[in-house]
Design a protein around this motif. Structure first.
Motif, mmCIF file in Angstrom:
data_model
loop_
_atom_site.group_PDB
_atom_site.id
_atom_site.type_symbol
_atom_site.label_atom_id
_atom_site.label_comp_id
_atom_site.label_asym_id
_atom_site.label_seq_id
_atom_site.Cartn_x
_atom_site.Cartn_y
_atom_site.Cartn_z
ATOM 1 N N LEU A 179 48.081 -13.415 29.235
ATOM 2 C CA LEU A 179 46.698 -13.045 29.550
ATOM 3 C C LEU A 179 46.646 -11.778 30.400
ATOM 4 O O LEU A 179 45.817 -10.891 30.166
ATOM 5 N N MET A 180 47.532 -11.702 31.385
ATOM 6 C CA MET A 180 47.533 -10.519 32.250
ATOM 7 C C MET A 180 47.881 -9.257 31.456
ATOM 8 O O MET A 180 47.231 -8.212 31.617
ATOM 9 N N LEU A 181 48.862 -9.347 30.558
ATOM 10 C CA LEU A 181 49.247 -8.183 29.758
ATOM 11 C C LEU A 181 48.143 -7.798 28.782
ATOM 12 O O LEU A 181 47.857 -6.609 28.596
ATOM 13 N N LEU A 182 47.506 -8.788 28.146
ATOM 14 C CA LEU A 182 46.387 -8.481 27.255
ATOM 15 C C LEU A 182 45.269 -7.788 28.012
ATOM 16 O O LEU A 182 44.620 -6.864 27.492
ATOM 17 N N GLY A 183 45.018 -8.228 29.247
ATOM 18 C CA GLY A 183 43.994 -7.580 30.057
ATOM 19 C C GLY A 183 44.329 -6.134 30.364
ATOM 20 O O GLY A 183 43.477 -5.242 30.275
ATOM 21 N N ASN A 199 39.565 5.237 25.076
ATOM 22 C CA ASN A 199 38.495 5.419 24.097
ATOM 23 C C ASN A 199 37.192 4.874 24.671
ATOM 24 O O ASN A 199 36.752 3.781 24.296
ATOM 25 N N PRO A 200 36.572 5.594 25.605
ATOM 26 C CA PRO A 200 35.344 5.090 26.247
ATOM 27 C C PRO A 200 34.253 4.815 25.214
ATOM 28 O O PRO A 200 34.076 5.544 24.244
ATOM 29 N N GLY A 201 33.563 3.686 25.467
ATOM 30 C CA GLY A 201 32.461 3.325 24.584
ATOM 31 C C GLY A 201 32.805 2.255 23.579
ATOM 32 O O GLY A 201 31.915 1.727 22.901
ATOM 33 N N MET A 202 34.088 1.869 23.466
ATOM 34 C CA MET A 202 34.464 0.819 22.524
ATOM 35 C C MET A 202 33.924 -0.543 22.967
ATOM 36 O O MET A 202 33.579 -1.387 22.152
ATOM 37 N N PRO A 262 37.263 -3.940 23.658
ATOM 38 C CA PRO A 262 38.555 -4.058 24.345
ATOM 39 C C PRO A 262 38.393 -4.174 25.858
ATOM 40 O O PRO A 262 39.147 -4.913 26.501
ATOM 41 N N GLY A 263 37.415 -3.448 26.424
ATOM 42 C CA GLY A 263 37.217 -3.524 27.863
ATOM 43 C C GLY A 263 36.733 -4.882 28.320
ATOM 44 O O GLY A 263 37.200 -5.424 29.327
ATOM 45 N N VAL A 264 35.774 -5.462 27.574
ATOM 46 C CA VAL A 264 35.246 -6.784 27.942
ATOM 47 C C VAL A 264 36.329 -7.848 27.817
ATOM 48 O O VAL A 264 36.563 -8.641 28.744
ATOM 49 N N VAL A 265 37.006 -7.877 26.664
ATOM 50 C CA VAL A 265 38.068 -8.869 26.455
ATOM 51 C C VAL A 265 39.200 -8.655 27.448
ATOM 52 O O VAL A 265 39.742 -9.616 28.022
ATOM 53 N N GLY A 266 39.568 -7.402 27.672
ATOM 54 C CA GLY A 266 40.644 -7.118 28.621
ATOM 55 C C GLY A 266 40.300 -7.539 30.030
ATOM 56 O O GLY A 266 41.138 -8.095 30.744
ATOM 57 N N TYR A 299 46.388 -4.131 28.621
ATOM 58 C CA TYR A 299 46.314 -3.353 27.385
ATOM 59 C C TYR A 299 44.864 -3.074 26.991
ATOM 60 O O TYR A 299 44.531 -1.977 26.549
ATOM 61 N N GLY A 300 43.997 -4.089 27.126
ATOM 62 C CA GLY A 300 42.592 -3.908 26.767
ATOM 63 C C GLY A 300 41.918 -2.844 27.615
ATOM 64 O O GLY A 300 41.177 -1.995 27.099
ATOM 65 N N LEU A 301 42.186 -2.854 28.926
ATOM 66 C CA LEU A 301 41.574 -1.855 29.810
ATOM 67 C C LEU A 301 42.136 -0.463 29.535
ATOM 68 O O LEU A 301 41.394 0.534 29.582
ATOM 69 N N ILE A 302 43.436 -0.370 29.257
ATOM 70 C CA ILE A 302 44.024 0.937 28.928
ATOM 71 C C ILE A 302 43.383 1.497 27.665
ATOM 72 O O ILE A 302 43.026 2.685 27.591
#
Length: 461
Positions: free
Chosen positions: A272-276, A286-289, A292-296, A278-281
Motif C-alpha cells: 500500500l505504501m509503495l502504491l501510494g 502528469n498534473p490533472g490526471m 492516480p493522485g486520489v488512489v495514491g 507511485y501514484g503520487l509520483i
C-alpha cells in the motif's frame, strides 16, 4: 378460591413471567466465544476489546477466548489484558484446538484470565520479549528459540538476563508484569518468570501439574462441563458458574476487524505504501490526471496507518525512499546505471530493515521484496525514460504548436495585418513592414493575435 379469580391470578402470573423474560438482558444466560488465530495485532485487540465490551453490556454469563497464537505486539497484548482485568464478566482463555499454542503474548493473556484452559497436545510459554526494531515504540513479545523444560519442576528464575542494558530492562519489566498476573490469579509465578527469562515452554498436562493452568479440556463442550459449578473470585466477590446446558454464541470478526487485519499485515502495508508513492509520483509528473493522485493518497495513508502501529525502523524507511528517488533520478540524469543500481540496492536494504523477521507474521518476505524491487527498477529505467523521451518530442497539437509555424502575408501591412497560418486566417503583428506574399514564421501568440517575423530561411533560399 372461585374459578374466575383463579383464572385471573394465573393470567397475572403469566404476564409477570413474560415481562421478566422480556426484561432479561440478551445473552444473560449465554457464553460468548471469541476466536483469535495468528499474531496478536491491533486488529485482534480491537476485535477482542469490542467483543468483551458487548458481552458486558449484554450481561453474558461467561466469555471464552479460543486462542492459537505465536505471540504479538506488546501494546496490543496489554490492551487485551487491561480489558480482561476490568471485565465484569468472567473470562476463560482456552488454547484450542489440538496442536495450538499460546506462545509469548498468548502466555500473558492466559495468565491474566480468570480461567486458564488448554486442549491436549497444545503448549504455552516462550514469553521472552524480543525487540523487533531499535525504536522506543511497541515491542513484540516473542522468543527466538523456545525451549522445552526437561522436567516439570519449576526452577528458580535466572537473576540476570543476558543482553544489553535495554534488553535487560525489557526482560525485567516483562517478568514483573507476568508475576503480578500470576499472583493475582493464584497461579505458578515462579514458572511464569522462567517463561520470560529463560523462554521455557510447557505442554498442557505439565502446565496443569504445575498449576499454570486450571483445566485441560478436549473441546468447548468439555470445558463448559468442567466449569459448571466452579467458583471464581471477582473484585472481592465470588461468582458461581452455571454452564450446564447454556447457550453458546460465537462472535465472528466484523468488516472493521477484517479490514484492520488485512492492512495490518506488514506485506500489505508495504505494498500500500509503495502504491501510494507511485501514484503520487505519477500525478505530480502528469498534473490533472486526478485518479492516480486520489488512489495514491488513499493507499499511502492506509499504509502509513498500518506501519505506525508496527515496530518499524525509520532508517529502513528512509533507505527505501532514497532508493526510489535514485531510481527515478536515473531517468532524468543518465549516469550509466550508477544511480539506478544504487537505488535498487538502497531499496532492497531498506525493505529488509523496515521490519525485522524474528516475530512470525511480522516480517516482509524476500519473495515480495525482490519482485517489488525489480518492478520499481523497470518502472524507473524504462517507463520514466520513455516519458522523458516523449516530452522531448516537438509539440504536435494545441496552442504551443503555433510557435514556429510558417505563414503567408495576405496583404501589404505596416505593423498589423492578416496572414494565413495552417490554412487559417490570423491577425498578425510585425515590427517591420511586410509585403503581400511574404513568408513569415510565428514567434509568439497573444490570444487571437500572432507575433510574426520574416522567415529568413525561405528568403535566403
Amino acid at each position: 378460591m372461585p374459578r374466575p379469580f383463579r383464572i385471573l391470578s394465573h393470567l397475572i402470573l403469566l404476564v409477570a413471567c413474560l415481562m421478566l423474560t422480556l426484561a432479561a438482558p440478551a445473552g444473560a444466560s449465554s457464553v460468548r466465544v471469541l476466536t483469535v488465530q495468528g499474531a496478536i495485532s491491533p486488529a485482534s485487540a480491537d476485535y477482542l476489546l469490542r467483543g468483551i465490551d458487548k458481552a458486558i453490556d449484554d450481561q453474558a454469563h461467561l466469555i471464552v477466548i479460543e486462542m492459537d497464537t505465536p505471540g504479538g505486539l506488546d501494546s496490543s497484548m496489554r490492551d487485551i489484558i487491561k480489558a480482561i482485568l476490568a471485565s465484569k464478566v468472567p473470562v476463560a482463555t482456552y488454547v484450542s484446538p489440538k496442536g495450538a499454542r499460546a506462545a509469548s503474548a498468548g502466555t500473558y493473556i492466559l495468565y491474566a484470565s480468570h480461567i486458564a484452559a488448554m486442549a491436549p497436545a497444545t503448549n504455552l510459554g516462550a514469553a521472552t520479549p524480543v525487540e523487533l526494531a531499535p525504536t522506543d515504540g511497541d515491542k513484540p513479545t516473542a522468543s527466538d528459540k523456545p525451549t522445552q523444560s526437561d522436567k516439570p519442576e519449576a526452577a528458580k528464575p535466572a537473576d540476570t538476563p543476558t543482553g544489553d542494558p535495554k534488553m535487560r530492562k525489557a526482560v525485567h519489566d516483562a517478568a514483573a508484569y507476568i508475576r503480578g498476573l500470576a499472583e493475582l490469579r493464584g497461579r505458578n509465578a515462579e514458572w511464569a518468570e522462567r517463561a520470560v527469562r529463560e523462554a521455557v515452554s510447557l505442554s498442557a498436562s505439565e502446565a496443569l501439574e504445575l498449576k499454570v493452568i486450571d483445566i485441560v479440556a478436549t473441546d468447548l463442550d468439555d470445558l463448559l462441563k468442567q466449569l459448571n459449578g466452579r467458583v471464581i473470585k471477582m473484585d472481592g466477590q465470588t461468582v458461581t458458574l452455571n454452564t450446564a446446558q447454556i447457550e453458546i454464541e460465537r462472535v465472528e470478526p466484523d468488516w472493521r476487524s477484517r479490514l484492520l487485519a488485512v492492512i495490518g499485515d506488514p506485506s500489505i502495508a508495504y505494498i500500500l505504501m509503495l502504491l501510494g508513492i507511485y501514484g503520487l509520483i505519477y500525478e505530480f509528473s502528469n498534473p490533472g490526471m486526478l485518479f492516480p493522485g486520489v488512489v495514491g493518497g488513499i493507499c499511502l495513508l492506509l499504509g502509513l496507518f498500518a506501519l505506525q502501529v508496527m515496530p518499524i525502523s525509520y532508517a529502513g524507511l528512509a533507505l527505501m525512499l532514497l532508493g526510489i528517488v535514485l531510481m527515478i533520478s536515473e531517468a532524468f540524469v543518465p549516469s550509466f546505471g550508477a544511480l539506478g543500481l544504487g537505488g535498487v540496492a538502497a531499496f532492497i536494504i531498506g525493505s529488509v530493515m523496515l521490519i525485522d523477521t524474528d516475530l512470525p507474521g511480522y516480517g516482509i518476505p524476500w519473495m515480495l521484496i525482490v519482485p517489488v524491487a525489480a518492478a520499481t527498477a523497470l518502472f524507473s529505467f524504462f517507463v520514466a525514460g520513455m516519458a522523458i523521451q516523449a516530452r522531448a518530442r516537438p509539440v504536435m497539437t494545441g496552442a504551443e504548436e503555433m510557435i514556429g509555424a510558417p505563414g503567408e502575408i495576405l496583404a501589404d501591412m505596416e505593423h498589423e495585418g492578416w496572414a494565413r497560418v495552417h490554412g487559417e486566417q490570423w491577425r498578425v503583428r510585425s515590427k517591420a513592414p511586410l509585403a503581400r506574399g511574404s513568408r513569415v514564421r510565428v514567434r509568439a501568440r497573444h490570444d487571437l493575435i500572432l507575433d510574426v517575423e520574416p522567415d529568413k530561411e525561405i528568403d535566403h533560399v
